[in-house]
Design a protein around this motif. Structure first.
Motif, PDB file in Angstrom:
ATOM      1  N   LEU A 356       0.836  -1.200   0.000  1.00 53.53           N
ATOM      2  CA  LEU A 356       0.000   0.000   0.000  1.00 53.53           C
ATOM      3  C   LEU A 356       0.868   1.247   0.000  1.00 53.53           C
ATOM      4  O   LEU A 356       1.772   1.372   0.830  1.00 53.53           O
ATOM      5  N   PRO A 357       0.616   2.198  -0.890  1.00 55.24           N
ATOM      6  CA  PRO A 357       1.380   3.449  -0.876  1.00 55.24           C
ATOM      7  C   PRO A 357       0.864   4.383   0.210  1.00 55.24           C
ATOM      8  O   PRO A 357      -0.268   4.252   0.662  1.00 55.24           O
ATOM      9  N   HIS A 358       1.688   5.296   0.661  1.00 57.87           N
ATOM     10  CA  HIS A 358       1.277   6.315   1.630  1.00 57.87           C
ATOM     11  C   HIS A 358       1.879   7.642   1.177  1.00 57.87           C
ATOM     12  O   HIS A 358       3.100   7.808   1.135  1.00 57.87           O
ATOM     13  N   GLN A 359       1.017   8.582   0.864  1.00 62.12           N
ATOM     14  CA  GLN A 359       1.474   9.834   0.266  1.00 62.12           C
ATOM     15  C   GLN A 359       2.306  10.690   1.221  1.00 62.12           C
ATOM     16  O   GLN A 359       3.064  11.559   0.779  1.00 62.12           O
ATOM     17  N   GLU A 360       2.171  10.502   2.522  1.00 61.90           N
ATOM     18  CA  GLU A 360       2.888  11.340   3.486  1.00 61.90           C
ATOM     19  C   GLU A 360       3.999  10.583   4.209  1.00 61.90           C
ATOM     20  O   GLU A 360       4.378  10.938   5.322  1.00 61.90           O
ATOM     21  N   THR A 361       4.517   9.561   3.562  1.00 64.05           N
ATOM     22  CA  THR A 361       5.561   8.748   4.194  1.00 64.05           C
ATOM     23  C   THR A 361       6.785   9.595   4.562  1.00 64.05           C
ATOM     24  O   THR A 361       7.274   9.549   5.706  1.00 64.05           O
ATOM     25  N   GLU A 362       7.291  10.380   3.609  1.00 69.30           N
ATOM     26  CA  GLU A 362       8.488  11.173   3.851  1.00 69.30           C
ATOM     27  C   GLU A 362       8.259  12.259   4.902  1.00 69.30           C
ATOM     28  O   GLU A 362       9.144  12.555   5.710  1.00 69.30           O
ATOM     29  N   ILE A 363       7.037  12.820   4.917  1.00 72.62           N
ATOM     30  CA  ILE A 363       6.716  13.844   5.912  1.00 72.62           C
ATOM     31  C   ILE A 363       6.734  13.250   7.307  1.00 72.62           C
ATOM     32  O   ILE A 363       7.292  13.837   8.255  1.00 72.62           O
ATOM     33  N   LEU A 364       6.148  12.071   7.455  1.00 70.89           N
ATOM     34  CA  LEU A 364       6.108  11.394   8.754  1.00 70.89           C
ATOM     35  C   LEU A 364       7.513  11.007   9.208  1.00 70.89           C
ATOM     36  O   LEU A 364       7.859  11.126  10.393  1.00 70.89           O
ATOM     37  N   TYR A 368       8.339  12.968  12.503  1.00 75.86           N
ATOM     38  CA  TYR A 368       8.281  12.072  13.672  1.00 75.86           C
ATOM     39  C   TYR A 368       9.379  11.007  13.546  1.00 75.86           C
ATOM     40  O   TYR A 368       9.109   9.799  13.566  1.00 75.86           O
ATOM     41  N   LYS A 369      10.592  11.491  13.406  1.00 76.92           N
ATOM     42  CA  LYS A 369      11.736  10.611  13.165  1.00 76.92           C
ATOM     43  C   LYS A 369      11.897   9.572  14.276  1.00 76.92           C
ATOM     44  O   LYS A 369      12.118   8.385  14.012  1.00 76.92           O
ATOM     45  N   HIS A 370      11.787   9.995  15.523  1.00 79.98           N
ATOM     46  CA  HIS A 370      11.974   9.068  16.652  1.00 79.98           C
ATOM     47  C   HIS A 370      10.925   7.958  16.648  1.00 79.98           C
ATOM     48  O   HIS A 370      11.253   6.774  16.817  1.00 79.98           O
ATOM     49  N   PHE A 372       9.111   6.959  14.094  1.00 82.12           N
ATOM     50  CA  PHE A 372       9.269   6.136  12.897  1.00 82.12           C
ATOM     51  C   PHE A 372      10.381   5.108  13.093  1.00 82.12           C
ATOM     52  O   PHE A 372      10.216   3.917  12.783  1.00 82.12           O
ATOM     53  N   GLU A 373      11.495   5.568  13.633  1.00 82.97           N
ATOM     54  CA  GLU A 373      12.627   4.652  13.848  1.00 82.97           C
ATOM     55  C   GLU A 373      12.298   3.609  14.910  1.00 82.97           C
ATOM     56  O   GLU A 373      12.743   2.454  14.822  1.00 82.97           O
ATOM     57  N   THR A 374      11.527   4.000  15.903  1.00 80.80           N
ATOM     58  CA  THR A 374      11.126   3.061  16.964  1.00 80.80           C
ATOM     59  C   THR A 374      10.274   1.936  16.401  1.00 80.80           C
ATOM     60  O   THR A 374      10.480   0.756  16.706  1.00 80.80           O
ATOM     61  N   VAL A 375       9.315   2.302  15.560  1.00 81.42           N
ATOM     62  CA  VAL A 375       8.438   1.301  14.949  1.00 81.42           C
ATOM     63  C   VAL A 375       9.243   0.395  14.023  1.00 81.42           C
ATOM     64  O   VAL A 375       9.069  -0.832  14.025  1.00 81.42           O
ATOM     65  N   LYS A 376      10.139   0.987  13.219  1.00 84.35           N
ATOM     66  CA  LYS A 376      10.969   0.191  12.315  1.00 84.35           C
ATOM     67  C   LYS A 376      11.807  -0.822  13.091  1.00 84.35           C
ATOM     68  O   LYS A 376      11.928  -1.982  12.687  1.00 84.35           O
ATOM     69  N   TYR A 397       1.673   3.742   8.168  1.00 78.17           N
ATOM     70  CA  TYR A 397       0.317   3.508   8.693  1.00 78.17           C
ATOM     71  C   TYR A 397       0.367   3.149  10.183  1.00 78.17           C
ATOM     72  O   TYR A 397      -0.485   3.565  10.963  1.00 78.17           O
ATOM     73  N   LEU A 398       1.356   2.373  10.584  1.00 80.85           N
ATOM     74  CA  LEU A 398       1.504   2.004  11.990  1.00 80.85           C
ATOM     75  C   LEU A 398       1.883   3.226  12.828  1.00 80.85           C
ATOM     76  O   LEU A 398       1.412   3.388  13.956  1.00 80.85           O
ATOM     77  N   VAL A 399       2.734   4.076  12.264  1.00 84.17           N
ATOM     78  CA  VAL A 399       3.125   5.310  12.960  1.00 84.17           C
ATOM     79  C   VAL A 399       1.909   6.190  13.192  1.00 84.17           C
ATOM     80  O   VAL A 399       1.715   6.754  14.276  1.00 84.17           O
ATOM     81  N   GLU A 400       1.061   6.310  12.171  1.00 85.41           N
ATOM     82  CA  GLU A 400      -0.153   7.117  12.298  1.00 85.41           C
ATOM     83  C   GLU A 400      -1.057   6.580  13.397  1.00 85.41           C
ATOM     84  O   GLU A 400      -1.673   7.342  14.154  1.00 85.41           O
ATOM     85  N   MET A 401      -1.128   5.273  13.489  1.00 89.68           N
ATOM     86  CA  MET A 401      -1.972   4.652  14.498  1.00 89.68           C
ATOM     87  C   MET A 401      -1.489   4.995  15.905  1.00 89.68           C
ATOM     88  O   MET A 401      -2.285   5.309  16.802  1.00 89.68           O
ATOM     89  N   LEU A 402      -0.179   4.983  16.098  1.00 93.31           N
ATOM     90  CA  LEU A 402       0.390   5.330  17.396  1.00 93.31           C
ATOM     91  C   LEU A 402       0.219   6.818  17.699  1.00 93.31           C
ATOM     92  O   LEU A 402      -0.027   7.209  18.840  1.00 93.31           O
ATOM     93  N   LEU A 403       0.329   7.647  16.660  1.00 96.59           N
ATOM     94  CA  LEU A 403       0.138   9.084  16.849  1.00 96.59           C
ATOM     95  C   LEU A 403      -1.290   9.415  17.278  1.00 96.59           C
ATOM     96  O   LEU A 403      -1.513  10.250  18.143  1.00 96.59           O
ATOM     97  N   GLU A 404      -2.247   8.731  16.652  1.00 98.88           N
ATOM     98  CA  GLU A 404      -3.660   8.931  17.010  1.00 98.88           C
ATOM     99  C   GLU A 404      -3.888   8.557  18.468  1.00 98.88           C
ATOM    100  O   GLU A 404      -4.588   9.264  19.214  1.00 98.88           O
TER     101      GLU A 404
END
Length: 409
Positions: A356-364, A368-370, A372-376, A397-404
């Motif tokens: 699945l593509p995510h249009q805001e991947t680079e923005i996230l 939210y570098k920390h 994103f790296e934590t989830v990775k 998508y997982l990062v967004e879920m944690l942010l919410e």
């Protein structure tokens, strides 16, 4: 014949003597042999078809013990048993019950005496899969088994009448403990899904032991929409308190709770309020963690085709725990369900090379570098296990879920 059946032989002699006296005739002595054969035939268990009796109960040998007592007291082998150890899946026990019903049925039907829980739902499933008339009697006890076996072996016994008589015995017992209203919950799914049985076990587990007798949980699986429409018109379903599952029967004034609602977390609370008016009296919240595991695994079994649902649910939960621990968050029930199901389904897609593509991947990644790296980092054990690389777009998508979840706290 005289040596092997002396009692029948003596009885035949008395019968012939009475006939001679009453009718004033002389009966040839060889007729005694025929009369003796008839009397012996009356004692043969296989000479006429009888209602089969199966005892099913939770525990290592609970059912076997009751069946053994009945068979010894009645000097028969007519009563059969299926034990359900607590660590054995219900589906496995159901398969045994189907096989045993086929083996023991003599054309008069099968009477199932069960103690509680999912075992009370088996008879309807057995009847559907075998075509054999099956009736069930709940709250089995040793005295009930003895009486049921005795009556089941009588010539001309009717299974409907026998089941009714045995249930009446149970009602007499219940009356001694006060009248209680019975709540009916219909659990639905389409044939082949197995969702109904899993949901029914979860619902039964959430009802306190002392209130089990107040609830009747009926599993219903349908082969198609035609079967659903036919069920919608059945009068005996209109008295249900609620319908839970994947098929909405659209019964008037009967609320429907979908699997989605149930999984998200408020479904059981709604069900409790509908029946009792207060969820606390029905739900045992102390077992939420156990229930979540069952819910997650049961739901994933309906969604995953290539991955092991139980194994994936556990590994996905570990990934979530590692992320929230590093981010100083807490694992809420709703987050756990959403995160684990999404992650497992995502892995299933990646196996099939569907990304699945995510249009805001680079923005996230930048904002939210920390996180994103934590989830990775938390996903690496899964990548190693499945020999794959999880794309950043899917991680987003997982990062967004944690942010919410973080923003809602």
């Amino acid at each position: 014949m005289v040596l092997n059946h002396p009692q029948e032989f003596q009885t035949a002699k008395v019968m012939l003597r009475l006939l001679e006296e009453e009718l004033g005739i002389q009966v040839p002595k060889q007729e005694i042999g025929y009369f003796t054969m008839f009397l012996c035939a009356m004692d043969e268990e296989a000479i006429y078809p009888k209602i089969a009796v199966i005892v099913m109960a939770h525990g290592e040998s609970t059912a076997s013990s009751m069946a053994e007592v009945a068979n010894k007291l009645l000097k028969t082998g007519h009563c059969h048993a299926i034990d359900m150890p607590l660590d054995v899946p219900a589906e496995e026990v159901l398969e045994k019950a189907v096989v045993l019903a086929k083996e023991t049925d003599e054309g008069r039907g099968v009477l199932v005496l069960a103690d509680m829980g999912s075992l009370l739902m088996f008879p309807e499933m057995i009847e559907k899969r075998t075509g054999i008339p099956v009736k069930t009697v709940p709250m089995v006890s040793t005295i009930m088994v003895i009486e049921a076996v005795r009556k089941a072996m009588l010539r001309g016994a009717d299974i409907d009448r026998l089941a009714k008589e045995m249930r009446q015995i149970g009602k007499v017992f219940d009356q001694k403990h006060g009248e209680q209203s019975i709540h009916t919950i219909l659990v639905t799914c389409f044939t082949g899904q197995g969702t109904a049985l899993k949901l029914s076990e979860i619902i039964r587990d959430m009802i306190p032991a002392e209130q089990q007798s107040r609830f009747k949980i009926r599993c219903m699986d349908f082969e198609g929409m035609d079967a659903v429409k036919e069920a919608e018109g059945q009068e005996d379903l209109s008295g249900a308190d609620a319908v839970v599952g994947t098929v909405d029967l659209k019964l008037p004034n009967v609320p429907f709770i979908s699997v989605d609602e149930f999984v998200v977390g408020d479904g059981m609370a709604r069900l409790s309020e509908m029946i009792q008016g207060q969820a606390e009296t029905v739900c045992e919240t102390k077992d939420e963690a156990v229930m979540d595991e069952k819910l997650l695994t049961g739901t994933l079994e309906q969604l995953l085709y290539f991955l092991n649902p139980k194994k994936m649910a556990g590994q996905a939960m570990e990934c979530l725990k590692e992320s929230v621990r590093a981010l100083h968050m807490e694992v809420t029930r709703e987050l756990a369900v959403r995160y684990v199901i999404h992650l497992c389904c995502m892995l299933e897609r990646l196996i099939q090379e569907e990304v699945l593509p995510h249009q805001e991947t680079e923005i996230l990644k930048e904002k939210y570098k920390h996180i994103f790296e934590t989830v990775k980092r938390s996903l690496r054990p899964l990548e190693d296990c499945l020999h794959m690389k999880i794309p950043d777009s899917e991680t987003a998508y997982l990062v967004e879920m944690l942010l919410e979840e973080k923003e809602s706290c």
